[in-house]
Design a protein around this motif. Structure first.
Motif, PDB file in Angstrom:
ATOM      1  N   LYS A  47       7.938 -11.595  40.635  1.00 42.55           N
ATOM      2  CA  LYS A  47       8.118 -12.443  39.219  1.00 42.55           C
ATOM      3  C   LYS A  47       8.374 -11.376  38.600  1.00 42.55           C
ATOM      4  CE  LYS A  47       7.697 -17.259  41.189  1.00 42.55           C
ATOM      5  NZ  LYS A  47       6.185 -17.683  41.857  1.00 42.55           N
ATOM      6  N   LYS A  48       8.580 -10.055  38.433  1.00 39.21           N
ATOM      7  CA  LYS A  48       8.793  -9.116  37.794  1.00 39.21           C
ATOM      8  C   LYS A  48       7.562  -8.630  37.114  1.00 39.21           C
ATOM      9  CE  LYS A  48      13.155 -10.057  36.516  1.00 39.21           C
ATOM     10  NZ  LYS A  48      14.272  -8.967  37.207  1.00 39.21           N
ATOM     11  N   LYS A  49       6.025  -8.861  37.550  1.00 31.25           N
ATOM     12  CA  LYS A  49       5.218  -8.341  37.563  1.00 31.25           C
ATOM     13  C   LYS A  49       4.531  -7.972  38.213  1.00 31.25           C
ATOM     14  CE  LYS A  49       0.685 -11.235  36.359  1.00 31.25           C
ATOM     15  NZ  LYS A  49       0.158 -10.100  34.941  1.00 31.25           N
ATOM     16  N   ILE A  50       3.254  -5.902  38.181  1.00 28.31           N
ATOM     17  CA  ILE A  50       2.442  -5.878  38.857  1.00 28.31           C
ATOM     18  C   ILE A  50       1.663  -6.601  39.253  1.00 28.31           C
ATOM     19  CG2 ILE A  50       1.917  -3.408  39.294  1.00 28.31           C
ATOM     20  CD1 ILE A  50       5.414  -3.696  38.963  1.00 28.31           C
ATOM     21  N   ILE A  51       1.246  -7.103  40.143  1.00 29.09           N
ATOM     22  CA  ILE A  51      -0.051  -7.141  40.213  1.00 29.09           C
ATOM     23  C   ILE A  51      -0.627  -6.946  41.191  1.00 29.09           C
ATOM     24  CG2 ILE A  51       0.825 -10.125  40.133  1.00 29.09           C
ATOM     25  CD1 ILE A  51       1.175 -10.320  43.233  1.00 29.09           C
ATOM     26  N   GLY A  52      -0.463  -5.652  42.021  1.00 27.30           N
ATOM     27  CA  GLY A  52      -1.441  -4.591  42.860  1.00 27.30           C
ATOM     28  C   GLY A  52      -0.656  -3.638  42.611  1.00 27.30           C
ATOM     29  N   PHE A  53      -1.645  -2.603  42.929  1.00 30.77           N
ATOM     30  CA  PHE A  53      -1.373  -1.022  43.809  1.00 30.77           C
ATOM     31  C   PHE A  53      -1.762  -0.551  43.921  1.00 30.77           C
ATOM     32  CE2 PHE A  53      -4.030  -0.290  40.652  1.00 30.77           C
ATOM     33  CZ  PHE A  53      -5.029   1.073  40.783  1.00 30.77           C
ATOM     34  N   ILE A  54      -1.547   0.305  45.434  1.00 32.64           N
ATOM     35  CA  ILE A  54      -2.566   1.560  45.967  1.00 32.64           C
ATOM     36  C   ILE A  54      -2.269   3.017  45.499  1.00 32.64           C
ATOM     37  CG2 ILE A  54      -0.642   1.406  48.159  1.00 32.64           C
ATOM     38  CD1 ILE A  54      -3.170   1.531  50.014  1.00 32.64           C
ATOM     39  N   LEU A  55      -3.100   3.670  45.707  1.00 33.08           N
ATOM     40  CA  LEU A  55      -2.439   5.194  45.263  1.00 33.08           C
ATOM     41  C   LEU A  55      -3.563   6.503  46.699  1.00 33.08           C
ATOM     42  CD1 LEU A  55      -1.766   7.580  43.230  1.00 33.08           C
ATOM     43  CD2 LEU A  55      -3.750   7.306  42.283  1.00 33.08           C
ATOM     44  N   VAL A  56      -2.178   6.645  47.331  1.00 29.31           N
ATOM     45  CA  VAL A  56      -2.579   7.696  48.162  1.00 29.31           C
ATOM     46  C   VAL A  56      -2.743   8.989  48.211  1.00 29.31           C
ATOM     47  CG1 VAL A  56      -2.965   5.995  49.621  1.00 29.31           C
ATOM     48  CG2 VAL A  56      -0.852   7.282  49.041  1.00 29.31           C
ATOM     49  N   SER A  57      -2.848   9.933  48.229  1.00 29.83           N
ATOM     50  CA  SER A  57      -2.591  11.017  48.884  1.00 29.83           C
ATOM     51  C   SER A  57      -3.053  11.701  49.966  1.00 29.83           C
ATOM     52  CB  SER A  57      -3.700  11.794  47.549  1.00 29.83           C
ATOM     53  OG  SER A  57      -5.106  12.097  48.656  1.00 29.83           O
ATOM     54  N   PHE A  58      -2.045  12.689  50.257  1.00 27.26           N
ATOM     55  CA  PHE A  58      -2.025  13.392  51.464  1.00 27.26           C
ATOM     56  C   PHE A  58      -1.523  15.047  51.458  1.00 27.26           C
ATOM     57  CE2 PHE A  58       2.588  13.442  50.738  1.00 27.26           C
ATOM     58  CZ  PHE A  58       2.835  12.507  49.762  1.00 27.26           C
ATOM     59  N   ALA A  59      -2.197  15.092  52.515  1.00 27.42           N
ATOM     60  CA  ALA A  59      -2.150  16.920  52.427  1.00 27.42           C
ATOM     61  C   ALA A  59      -2.106  16.963  54.174  1.00 27.42           C
ATOM     62  CB  ALA A  59      -2.608  18.044  51.695  1.00 27.42           C
ATOM     63  N   SER A  60      -1.263  18.071  54.794  1.00 27.29           N
ATOM     64  CA  SER A  60      -1.642  18.481  55.864  1.00 27.29           C
ATOM     65  C   SER A  60      -1.665  17.412  57.117  1.00 27.29           C
ATOM     66  CB  SER A  60      -3.130  19.779  56.270  1.00 27.29           C
ATOM     67  OG  SER A  60      -3.280  19.336  57.640  1.00 27.29           O
ATOM     68  N   ASP A  61      -2.273  16.832  58.220  1.00 24.99           N
ATOM     69  CA  ASP A  61      -2.266  15.677  58.656  1.00 24.99           C
ATOM     70  C   ASP A  61      -2.991  14.509  58.377  1.00 24.99           C
ATOM     71  OD1 ASP A  61      -4.516  16.798  59.494  1.00 24.99           O
ATOM     72  OD2 ASP A  61      -3.727  16.458  61.048  1.00 24.99           O
ATOM     73  N   GLU A  62      -4.072  14.743  56.797  1.00 25.24           N
ATOM     74  CA  GLU A  62      -4.932  13.995  56.248  1.00 25.24           C
ATOM     75  C   GLU A  62      -4.852  13.267  54.601  1.00 25.24           C
ATOM     76  OE1 GLU A  62      -9.332  16.071  58.012  1.00 25.24           O
ATOM     77  OE2 GLU A  62      -8.454  15.741  55.798  1.00 25.24           O
ATOM     78  N   ALA A  63      -5.297  12.095  55.182  1.00 20.40           N
ATOM     79  CA  ALA A  63      -4.678  11.093  53.432  1.00 20.40           C
ATOM     80  C   ALA A  63      -5.846  10.557  53.373  1.00 20.40           C
ATOM     81  CB  ALA A  63      -3.604  10.304  53.873  1.00 20.40           C
ATOM     82  N   GLU A  64      -6.162  10.630  52.236  1.00 24.01           N
ATOM     83  CA  GLU A  64      -7.009   9.450  51.435  1.00 24.01           C
ATOM     84  C   GLU A  64      -6.528   8.393  50.198  1.00 24.01           C
ATOM     85  OE1 GLU A  64      -9.862  11.721  49.388  1.00 24.01           O
ATOM     86  OE2 GLU A  64     -10.395  10.484  48.574  1.00 24.01           O
ATOM     87  N   ILE A  65      -7.653   7.144  50.598  1.00 25.40           N
ATOM     88  CA  ILE A  65      -6.892   5.948  49.567  1.00 25.40           C
ATOM     89  C   ILE A  65      -7.091   6.894  48.167  1.00 25.40           C
ATOM     90  CG2 ILE A  65      -6.790   3.363  49.129  1.00 25.40           C
ATOM     91  CD1 ILE A  65      -6.615   3.133  52.422  1.00 25.40           C
ATOM     92  N   ILE A  66      -6.899   6.446  47.397  1.00 25.29           N
ATOM     93  CA  ILE A  66      -7.702   6.936  46.131  1.00 25.29           C
ATOM     94  C   ILE A  66      -8.164   6.015  45.315  1.00 25.29           C
ATOM     95  CG2 ILE A  66      -7.830   8.317  43.700  1.00 25.29           C
ATOM     96  CD1 ILE A  66      -7.083   9.911  45.912  1.00 25.29           C
ATOM     97  N   SER A  67      -7.510   5.197  45.463  1.00 25.17           N
ATOM     98  CA  SER A  67      -7.445   3.501  45.184  1.00 25.17           C
ATOM     99  C   SER A  67      -6.759   2.422  45.375  1.00 25.17           C
ATOM    100  CB  SER A  67      -7.441   3.135  43.213  1.00 25.17           C
ATOM    101  OG  SER A  67      -6.807   3.737  42.748  1.00 25.17           O
ATOM    102  N   ILE A  68      -6.819   1.076  44.925  1.00 26.84           N
ATOM    103  CA  ILE A  68      -6.687   0.603  45.776  1.00 26.84           C
ATOM    104  C   ILE A  68      -6.569  -1.036  44.690  1.00 26.84           C
ATOM    105  CG2 ILE A  68      -7.415  -1.039  47.628  1.00 26.84           C
ATOM    106  CD1 ILE A  68      -4.972  -1.759  48.412  1.00 26.84           C
ATOM    107  N   ALA A  69      -6.327  -1.158  43.996  1.00 28.11           N
ATOM    108  CA  ALA A  69      -6.693  -2.866  43.392  1.00 28.11           C
ATOM    109  C   ALA A  69      -6.183  -4.130  43.264  1.00 28.11           C
ATOM    110  CB  ALA A  69      -6.920  -2.546  41.998  1.00 28.11           C
TER     111      ALA A  69
END
Ligand SMILES: CC(C)(COP(=O)(O)OP(=O)(O)OC[C@H]1O[C@@H](n2cnc3c(N)ncnc32)[C@H](O)[C@@H]1OP(=O)(O)O)[C@@H](O)C(=O)NCCC(=O)NCCS
Length: 146
Positions: A47-69
């Motif tokens: 309903k036009k409101k941001i209620i959560g996010f996730i930030l990922v980083s990736f390089a080569s064949d590995e990724a990291e979840i930097i944050s989620i809330a």
């Protein structure tokens, strides 16, 4: 409810949720992650409101979840789950094989969330965080994508 890649205009809402839930980032570090080509923010909009996010980083064949809330008022409604699923699908398109993340051993809800999602403990970083006046271990969790 829609999960999508974040736009620059979402960054203030991301900051507010991050500040309220985690408290490690500044507006500048959020902007710099947004501008980094190896990082990606996804948001959940309802309903036009941001209620959560996730930030990922990736390089080569590995990724990291930097944050989620997820906004406190919307937790336990599978928003975190939807964000993680969406980010994982995105990472598969980038040929990622392994996702890592780091979480405080005191963050029981996040640990339950990650274990439910197939992450397993890889190793511990002793006294990695400083919480409530003392050192706290970080758990490094890992998930191999099938
Ligand atoms: C971790 C977090 C993102 C989970 O988001 P959420 O939308 O509330 O979680 P979901 O509803 O998608 O939960 C999916 C499953 O994870 C587990 N889980 C989630 N929150 C839990 C909690 N507080 N206690 C125990 N298990 C939990 C459950 O198995 C849940 O399934 P169920 O509700 O059917 O039992 C949210 O708690 C949060 O924002 N925490 C604060 C920020 C944070 O600590 N982030 C992680 C460190 S970077």
């Amino acid at each position: 409810m829609e999960i999508r890649k974040a736009k620059k205009t979402d960054l203030n809402d991301i900051y507010v949720i991050e500040h309220d839930s985690i408290g490690l980032e500044t507006k500048n570090t959020i902007l710099s992650s947004y501008q980094n080509h190896n990082f990606c923010y996804f948001v959940c909009e309802d309903k036009k409101k941001i209620i959560g996010f996730i930030l990922v980083s990736f390089a080569s064949d590995e990724a990291e979840i930097i944050s989620i809330a997820v906004d406190k008022d919307f937790r336990r409604n599978k928003i975190g789950q939807s964000l993680l699923d969406f980010a994982t699908k995105f990472l598969l398109t980038k040929k990622i094989r392994t996702i890592f993340l780091e979480v405080s051993e005191n963050n029981k809800s996040a640990i339950s969330f990650y274990l439910k999602n197939g992450f397993v403990k890889s190793y511990e970083r002793k006294n990695y965080y400083f919480e409530n006046g003392r050192g706290t271990n970080a758990l490094v969790l890992r998930k191999i994508l099938g």
